[in-house]
Every structure is written in C-alpha cells, then in structure tokens.
Motif scaffolding. Sequence first.
Motif, PDB file in Angstrom:
ATOM      1  N   GLY A 269       0.874  -1.250   0.073  1.00  0.00           N
ATOM      2  CA  GLY A 269      -0.058   0.088  -0.120  1.00  0.00           C
ATOM      3  C   GLY A 269       0.877   1.321   0.060  1.00  0.00           C
ATOM      4  N   LEU A 270       2.119   1.114  -0.245  1.00  0.00           N
ATOM      5  CA  LEU A 270       2.944   2.467  -0.498  1.00  0.00           C
ATOM      6  C   LEU A 270       2.644   3.020  -1.743  1.00  0.00           C
ATOM      7  N   ARG A 271       2.819   4.233  -1.630  1.00  0.00           N
ATOM      8  CA  ARG A 271       2.495   5.112  -2.585  1.00  0.00           C
ATOM      9  C   ARG A 271       4.084   5.765  -3.506  1.00  0.00           C
ATOM     10  N   LYS A 272       5.185   5.517  -2.704  1.00  0.00           N
ATOM     11  CA  LYS A 272       6.420   6.384  -3.245  1.00  0.00           C
ATOM     12  C   LYS A 272       7.529   5.419  -2.457  1.00  0.00           C
ATOM     13  N   VAL A 273       8.686   5.154  -3.244  1.00  0.00           N
ATOM     14  CA  VAL A 273       9.793   4.573  -2.940  1.00  0.00           C
ATOM     15  C   VAL A 273      10.942   5.513  -3.137  1.00  0.00           C
ATOM     16  N   LEU A 274      11.726   5.448  -2.129  1.00  0.00           N
ATOM     17  CA  LEU A 274      13.188   6.592  -2.460  1.00  0.00           C
ATOM     18  C   LEU A 274      14.290   5.512  -2.325  1.00  0.00           C
ATOM     19  N   LEU A 275      15.420   6.437  -2.492  1.00  0.00           N
ATOM     20  CA  LEU A 275      16.456   5.757  -2.035  1.00  0.00           C
ATOM     21  C   LEU A 275      17.714   6.568  -2.075  1.00  0.00           C
ATOM     22  N   GLU A 276      18.766   6.226  -1.355  1.00  0.00           N
ATOM     23  CA  GLU A 276      20.170   7.124  -1.519  1.00  0.00           C
ATOM     24  C   GLU A 276      21.148   6.563  -2.165  1.00  0.00           C
ATOM     25  N   VAL A 277      21.764   7.253  -2.993  1.00  0.00           N
ATOM     26  CA  VAL A 277      22.955   6.678  -3.827  1.00  0.00           C
ATOM     27  C   VAL A 277      23.959   7.688  -3.902  1.00  0.00           C
ATOM     28  N   ALA A 278      25.448   7.325  -3.921  1.00  0.00           N
ATOM     29  CA  ALA A 278      26.374   8.306  -4.023  1.00  0.00           C
ATOM     30  C   ALA A 278      26.734   8.778  -5.402  1.00  0.00           C
ATOM     31  N   CYS A 279      26.998  10.020  -5.687  1.00  0.00           N
ATOM     32  CA  CYS A 279      27.058  10.459  -6.942  1.00  0.00           C
ATOM     33  C   CYS A 279      28.328   9.878  -7.699  1.00  0.00           C
ATOM     34  N   ASP A 280      29.286   9.042  -6.984  1.00  0.00           N
ATOM     35  CA  ASP A 280      30.464   8.613  -7.585  1.00  0.00           C
ATOM     36  C   ASP A 280      29.966   6.947  -7.866  1.00  0.00           C
ATOM     37  N   ASN A 281      28.446   6.570  -7.800  1.00  0.00           N
ATOM     38  CA  ASN A 281      28.317   5.513  -8.584  1.00  0.00           C
ATOM     39  C   ASN A 281      27.500   5.326  -9.496  1.00  0.00           C
ATOM     40  N   PRO A 282      27.993   5.707 -10.796  1.00  0.00           N
ATOM     41  CA  PRO A 282      27.314   5.732 -11.860  1.00  0.00           C
ATOM     42  C   PRO A 282      26.401   4.756 -12.240  1.00  0.00           C
TER      43      PRO A 282
ATOM     44  N   ALA B 219      24.972   2.407 -10.585  1.00  0.00           N
ATOM     45  CA  ALA B 219      23.687   2.273  -9.810  1.00  0.00           C
ATOM     46  C   ALA B 219      22.748   3.562 -10.095  1.00  0.00           C
ATOM     47  N   ILE B 220      23.148   4.573 -10.338  1.00  0.00           N
ATOM     48  CA  ILE B 220      22.222   5.815 -10.827  1.00  0.00           C
ATOM     49  C   ILE B 220      21.607   5.376 -12.200  1.00  0.00           C
ATOM     50  N   ALA B 221      22.540   4.868 -13.202  1.00  0.00           N
ATOM     51  CA  ALA B 221      21.962   4.440 -14.397  1.00  0.00           C
ATOM     52  C   ALA B 221      20.764   3.286 -14.096  1.00  0.00           C
ATOM     53  N   LEU B 222      21.031   2.608 -13.354  1.00  0.00           N
ATOM     54  CA  LEU B 222      19.955   1.326 -13.018  1.00  0.00           C
ATOM     55  C   LEU B 222      18.743   2.064 -12.611  1.00  0.00           C
ATOM     56  N   TYR B 223      18.696   2.945 -11.652  1.00  0.00           N
ATOM     57  CA  TYR B 223      17.671   3.525 -10.891  1.00  0.00           C
ATOM     58  C   TYR B 223      17.022   4.366 -12.171  1.00  0.00           C
ATOM     59  N   GLN B 224      17.535   5.304 -12.702  1.00  0.00           N
ATOM     60  CA  GLN B 224      17.148   6.378 -13.882  1.00  0.00           C
ATOM     61  C   GLN B 224      16.239   5.285 -14.801  1.00  0.00           C
ATOM     62  N   HIS B 225      16.993   4.133 -15.398  1.00  0.00           N
ATOM     63  CA  HIS B 225      16.373   3.250 -16.340  1.00  0.00           C
ATOM     64  C   HIS B 225      15.087   2.868 -15.701  1.00  0.00           C
ATOM     65  N   ALA B 226      15.096   2.470 -14.390  1.00  0.00           N
ATOM     66  CA  ALA B 226      13.762   1.761 -13.563  1.00  0.00           C
ATOM     67  C   ALA B 226      12.734   3.020 -13.536  1.00  0.00           C
ATOM     68  N   GLY B 227      13.048   4.334 -13.853  1.00  0.00           N
ATOM     69  CA  GLY B 227      11.935   5.143 -13.711  1.00  0.00           C
ATOM     70  C   GLY B 227      12.176   6.208 -12.451  1.00  0.00           C
TER      71      GLY B 227
ATOM     72  N   ILE C  53      19.189  12.024  -3.639  1.00  0.00           N
ATOM     73  CA  ILE C  53      17.901  11.303  -3.218  1.00  0.00           C
ATOM     74  C   ILE C  53      17.160  11.143  -4.220  1.00  0.00           C
ATOM     75  N   MET C  54      16.639   9.795  -4.593  1.00  0.00           N
ATOM     76  CA  MET C  54      16.153   9.352  -5.845  1.00  0.00           C
ATOM     77  C   MET C  54      14.672   8.816  -5.413  1.00  0.00           C
ATOM     78  N   ALA C  55      13.482   8.840  -6.217  1.00  0.00           N
ATOM     79  CA  ALA C  55      12.229   8.471  -5.856  1.00  0.00           C
ATOM     80  C   ALA C  55      11.411   8.154  -7.083  1.00  0.00           C
ATOM     81  N   ILE C  56      10.500   6.922  -6.879  1.00  0.00           N
ATOM     82  CA  ILE C  56       9.598   6.904  -7.748  1.00  0.00           C
ATOM     83  C   ILE C  56       8.148   6.716  -7.162  1.00  0.00           C
ATOM     84  N   PHE C  57       7.095   7.454  -7.747  1.00  0.00           N
ATOM     85  CA  PHE C  57       5.747   7.112  -7.261  1.00  0.00           C
ATOM     86  C   PHE C  57       4.932   5.801  -7.925  1.00  0.00           C
ATOM     87  N   LEU C  58       4.674   5.060  -7.014  1.00  0.00           N
ATOM     88  CA  LEU C  58       3.845   4.044  -7.431  1.00  0.00           C
ATOM     89  C   LEU C  58       2.335   4.128  -7.811  1.00  0.00           C
TER      90      LEU C  58
END
Length: 178
Positions: free
Chosen positions: A127-140, A142-150, A172-177
């Motif tokens: 029943g969650l509406r939003k998922v967030l995460l934290e990722v270091a800027c020096d981890n390209p 992981a950032i690409a994975l998360y962007q690819h997933a929306g 801080i990245m997020a996606i609304f469900l």
Amino acid sequence: MAPRGRAAIAKRVRLRPFRAADLPQVIAWRRDEELRRGALWSDTPFGRREALRWLRAVSDGVDPTRLTLAVEVVGSGRLVGLTTLTRIDRRGGTAYFGVVIGEKDCWGQGIAHETLRLMLRRAAALGLRKVLLEVACDNPRAIALYQHAGLETEGILRRQLRRGHDFVDVLIMAIFLT
C-alpha cells in the motif's frame, strides 16, 4: 503478490527470507571494500556476532518498518545479493529501497533491475505510494539502473559522504507507485 516475508519470483530472480546458512556470504560481502562503498555500508567490523545480530533484526516480523530479503538466481538457487525496504511508513506511504548484488560475476546481468522491479511490486502490495533511495554520486552504474527503472532525482545532499579525505554528494531518488 507474496505476503511480506514470503518468496517472490521473477524470470531470473527469486527473493526469499535470509537464513543462518547465508551468513558466511553476507559477512564476505560486508568485508568487501568495493561493495561497502557502493552499498553505503560503514567500515565497522562485521563478523559472526554482528551477522547473527543482523539476521535477528531482519527476520520476518521482527521490525514492521523493515523488509530485507535474499536475492537468489532462479534455477540454481545461488545466493547473489540482498535487497531491502527500510523506513517503511505505512501512514505516509513511503519506504527506502536498497539492493546489493554481492557476487560480482553477476553484475551487468539485469539481476539488480529485476530485483528492483520485484521490490517495487512488493511496496505497492504493502500500500505504499512512493519509494525513495540514497545513492552516492560516484556510483554511476547504480544511478543508471535507478534512472532506467524510472526513479528521478528529488534532491542532493551536498558533500554528505566521506570518501578518504574528500566528501561526495548523495542523491535522493524516488518513484511514485500510484
């Protein structure tokens, strides 16, 4: 969708609760500098005692604000990583996501992406509406994975994370469900 602590299966990935037999692998991952760096894990010692404490903490039902699952390869049953939803806030409808593929020969095979998709479905089932995460800027990667997933960047914590004598930003990245 499987209940909170039950297994979830996709094409290549099966998520299941951790068991004591998994601890030697978890200890090895926590001791690997490259994995610690990508996972934002601390450098504090992590041995058998800490692993047992961790296993009790992540066992199903112990903490309703946390869901931690083992990532297995379908078919072989090989344990290759872990994934989490933490800071689960049912009232606010949010949680933080994390994934670590600890077996480096499995990197770049879509396992983390499939794991993320399964966990987003689990979050929606909770029943969650939003998922967030934290990722270091020096981890390209992981950032690409998360962007690819929306997921989208919602903010930046400037010079947040110590890397040697320097500090790096944390996204801080997020996606609304819904």
